[in-house]
Each structure stands twice: as C-alpha cells, then as structure tokens.
Design an enzyme around this catalytic site. Structure first.
Site, PDB file in Angstrom:
ATOM      1  N   LYS A  93      39.424  50.762  45.047  1.00  0.00           N
ATOM      2  CA  LYS A  93      38.914  51.666  43.859  1.00  0.00           C
ATOM      3  C   LYS A  93      38.374  52.946  44.154  1.00  0.00           C
ATOM      4  O   LYS A  93      38.605  53.927  43.717  1.00  0.00           O
ATOM      5  CB  LYS A  93      38.026  50.917  42.756  1.00  0.00           C
ATOM      6  CG  LYS A  93      38.796  49.652  42.217  1.00  0.00           C
ATOM      7  CD  LYS A  93      39.097  49.988  40.753  1.00  0.00           C
ATOM      8  CE  LYS A  93      39.850  48.605  40.144  1.00  0.00           C
ATOM      9  NZ  LYS A  93      39.697  47.485  40.582  1.00  0.00           N
ATOM     10  N   GLU A 115      36.537  53.676  32.124  1.00  0.00           N
ATOM     11  CA  GLU A 115      36.405  52.351  31.278  1.00  0.00           C
ATOM     12  C   GLU A 115      36.477  51.504  32.427  1.00  0.00           C
ATOM     13  O   GLU A 115      36.834  51.709  33.507  1.00  0.00           O
ATOM     14  CB  GLU A 115      38.008  52.388  30.544  1.00  0.00           C
ATOM     15  CG  GLU A 115      39.136  51.782  31.410  1.00  0.00           C
ATOM     16  CD  GLU A 115      39.434  52.870  32.385  1.00  0.00           C
ATOM     17  OE1 GLU A 115      39.344  53.992  32.074  1.00  0.00           O
ATOM     18  OE2 GLU A 115      39.976  52.358  33.611  1.00  0.00           O
ATOM     19  N   SER A 382      43.005  43.680  48.519  1.00  0.00           N
ATOM     20  CA  SER A 382      42.606  44.779  47.845  1.00  0.00           C
ATOM     21  C   SER A 382      41.226  44.889  47.545  1.00  0.00           C
ATOM     22  O   SER A 382      40.210  45.760  47.527  1.00  0.00           O
ATOM     23  CB  SER A 382      43.095  44.821  46.179  1.00  0.00           C
ATOM     24  OG  SER A 382      42.726  43.315  45.703  1.00  0.00           O
TER      25      SER A 382
END
Ligand SMILES: *Cc1c(COP(=O)(O)O)cnc(C)c1O
Length: 406
Positions: A93, A115, A382
């Site tokens: 991220k 969000e 990830s």
C-alpha cells in the site's frame, strides 16, 4: 488487448469498464488530479523524489526470493516470492500512498482523506500524511474499527483522525461512500487518496502506475535469476492494486500468463465470499463501471472473507477488462485453503504472510500438480501476517493444525 493499445483510453475506459460516475462537484477535482498527474509523470524531479522515498523510506527494491523449500514441497514449480511484505508499514500500500501524497503536496492540498477496510490503507495514508506534514482523516466502518482496533490505534498515533462510519453494513463499502461524500465538501483543500485500482478515472490508472514498480523490479530480478521471463504471475485480488502492479510491466509479454486469486470465503453462495470477477455482473460502484457483486435489483451484496483486505464487493475495471479479453484468468480460494497455505509458507520458508497473499499460495498448491516440470512462477507476496496472527490463532485449534511434517 492489441499489442500497442494504451489503457485506459482518454475517457478513462478499459473497454466497457472504468469511466467517471461522480457528483458534478467532484468533476473539477478529478480533472485537476488528472492534469497534475500528467505533469508529474513527465517531471524528472517528481520521479526522482518518489524513487528516493521508495528506496530510503519504504525499503525498495524489495527482494525477489527463490522459495526453494516451498517449491520442493509443491513439486514441479520454481516459485519466486516478490516480497512486498518487507516494506515499511508491512504491505504494498505504501507504494501508492507515497505517490499520491507527493501529488497532493504538488497540488497544494493540505489534507488527505482516505477510506479503509482492514486499516492497512488507512495506516499507509496516515504514515505519508505525517511524513509530508498533511492533516489526515480516515473513514472506517464501525464494524471494521472493532475488528481491526490495533490499526485504529496506529492511525491515531500517526496523528490521523479516524471517522467512524455507521451507515449500511459499517464496513469498507460504506466507508468509501462516506469518504466520497466528505470529499465533495472539501475538494479545494483535500486530496482523496484511494487505496486500490478502483474509483473514477484517473484513480485506476494512477494507482496502477504507482504500484507498477512491483512488476518492473520483478521483471528485472527474474531475468537476472532465471535468464528468462516467468511462465506465470500469481497475485491475490481485492480491489486489484498489488496484482495489477505485478502484471502491468509484463502486459506485452504474451507468453507470461496472469492469474488473479479472489476470496472464495466460506462458499461461493451469495453473501459468503468476495469473488467479484467470478460471480459479479457489470454495474457502477464508487465512481466507475466494473464487475460488482449485486442482487437482481442492483443492490450491493454483502461480502465475506477471512482476509479483510480482499473483502470488497467491487474490483478494479482493468481486471474486469483483462478477464473479458482473456489476458488474465481469475480464480477463487476458500478461507480454509488460505489459512492452510499461510501455515504451509510459514513452515517451509519461515515467512508469515498476510492472509490475502496466502490465497495466491493456496491456488498455487492446487495448480502445481498440473504444471509442466520447471514452470517458473512469481507470486506477489503483498503483505506480512502480523495483523492476522489472532485470526490464525483462532482457527488453529478448529482445523486441528498440529505441526504438519512437510
Ligand atoms: C489491501 C491489501 C490487499 C488487497 O488490495 P489490492 O488492491 O487488491 O492489492 C492485498 N494484500 C494486502 C497485504 C493488503 O494489505
């Protein structure tokens, strides 16, 4: 996809998917963002600054690790793991939030809005807001705040305000609605930092471009390690940002197959999974047209997954297009299979992965016996599993996972 086709097109479409479905008041802000991004990507100083932060702050390049014990256990395959789990804040991220944070500063915005579902994107946004001295407000469903209380504390420690969302199912899709609603009233001072390759144009494009660093590095690294391109790329798909980030730089390598793995939840019955590409139908959600889990009246269906990061009823429009054109294939893996795969990876390689990428490992376990011997596979790892330790602990007893001899 033809050989030189550039996606998205000028109106932000990936074939029939994508586009811009937002209130009038947001259109100007999206146009501003598109222009700022077009200028930034041509600007060597922007690219240098982002590259420097990715290296010195986030920890890039991440290793491409040859998982030999896992490969031997699965048989036939040579598995390489792209280690996004080693990045600052524990997942891919940060690649995106650093890029969007820099863009926000460039546009003169003083606030970031985001969000978050599991809280991973909220933490990555709060981190970057602190780094750049920006205010930060994160919208999070009340139910998710309860389930992911540690990430709420993290965001607050980083100086962000966490706004509880009490509408709908009090989860990610409601947080998205609320963030968009809030952005409408603050567009002049705020940048809305979207966490995946979803939302109105230009977000699916710019988030993809910021995540494409994963695939660019992996391409270079696998060529160095194997002297050839991989046969298969494998990644989990929630909104689809880590997967598209890995796939994109290989898009013209026709022999490299892409497989995206969705959350099959407890079963593929409506409401029990988040397998949007498998079970969804075309519709508009959160500003763009894509596939969507909906009932016959167009109402968004509830979703379920053991991994909060995959628990979303929509999916990025570029994945919907990849599925339509056959460039990528999408499959689903159940909660139980993902839990088992997380343990398999932990015991063979000493890597505690997040439950999201554990879905990709689980699919590889299923696929390996059918592959040609020596198949080279790159799996997008990830994120790391610290956040999932309690979930794993709660299930260890239930499925009788005594130390399995491998
Ligand atoms: C958020 C998250 C995902 C899902 O998001 P994508 O946009 O599909 O990549 C997957 N893995 C981890 C570790 C995450 O934090």
């Amino acid at each position: 996809m033809t050989r030189r086709e550039i996606l998205p097109d000028r109106t932000g479409h990936f074939g029939p998917f994508g586009g811009t479905f937002v209130p009038e008041t947001v259109m100007a802000a999206l146009a501003e963002l598109e222009q700022a991004y077009a200028a930034a990507r041509r600007d060597a100083a922007f690219r240098r600054e982002l590259g420097e932060l990715l290296r010195t702050y986030a920890g890039r390049p991440t290793p491409l690790y040859h998982a030999k014990r896992l490969s031997r256990t699965l048989g036939r395959v040579r598995v390489y793991l792209k280690r996004e789990d080693l990045l600052h804040t524990g997942a891919h991220k940060i690649n995106n939030t650093l890029g969007q944070g820099l863009l926000a500063v460039r546009m003169g915005k003083r606030r970031l809005i985001a969000e978050t579902g599991a809280g991973q994107h909220g933490v990555a946004t709060a981190t970057v807001a602190a780094l750049f001295g920006l205010a930060c407000e994160v919208f999070m469903g009340e139910e998710d705040m309860r389930r992911q209380s540690l990430n709420v504390v993290r965001m607050r420690l980083l100086g962000a305000r966490v706004a509880p969302v009490r509408s709908g199912t009090r989860t990610l899709k409601d947080a998205c609605n609320e963030a968009i609603r809030h952005w409408v009233t603050t567009v002049r001072t705020s940048h809305y930092c979207i966490g995946s390759v979803v939302g109105p144009h230009p977000y699916p494009m710019l988030v993809r471009d910021f995540q494409a660093v994963i695939g660019r590095e992996a391409r270079r690294q696998i060529l160095a390690a194997e002297g050839r391109l991989p046969d298969l790329l494998l990644a989990c798909v929630g909104g689809g940002s880590n997967a598209i980030g890995l796939f994109h730089p290989f898009r013209r390598d026709r022999k490299v197959r892409f497989v995206g793995v969705e959350a099959g939840g407890s079963s593929l019955a409506p409401g029990h999974h988040a397998a949007t590409l498998l079970k969804g139908s075309p519709g508009v959600l959160h500003g763009s047209r894509s596939l969507l889990l909906q009932d016959r009246f167009g109402q968004v269906l509830p979703t379920a997954s053991i991994s909060a990061g995959l628990d979303y009823p929509g999916v990025g429009p570029e994945h919907a297009y990849y599925q339509l054109t056959g460039r990528a294939r999408y499959v689903a893996v159940s909660d139980a299979q993902a839990l088992r795969a997380a343990q398999l990876l932990a015991r063979t390689e000493g890597i505690l992965a997040a439950l999201e990428p554990a879905h990709a490992i689980a699919y590889l376990e299923r696929l390996a016996p059918r592959l040609r011997r020596g198949t080279v596979v790159v799996v997008g790892l990830s994120g790391r599993g610290d956040k999932d330790v309690q979930t794993l602990a709660a299930h260890l007893g239930a499925n009788g996972a005594h130390p399995r001899h491998l």
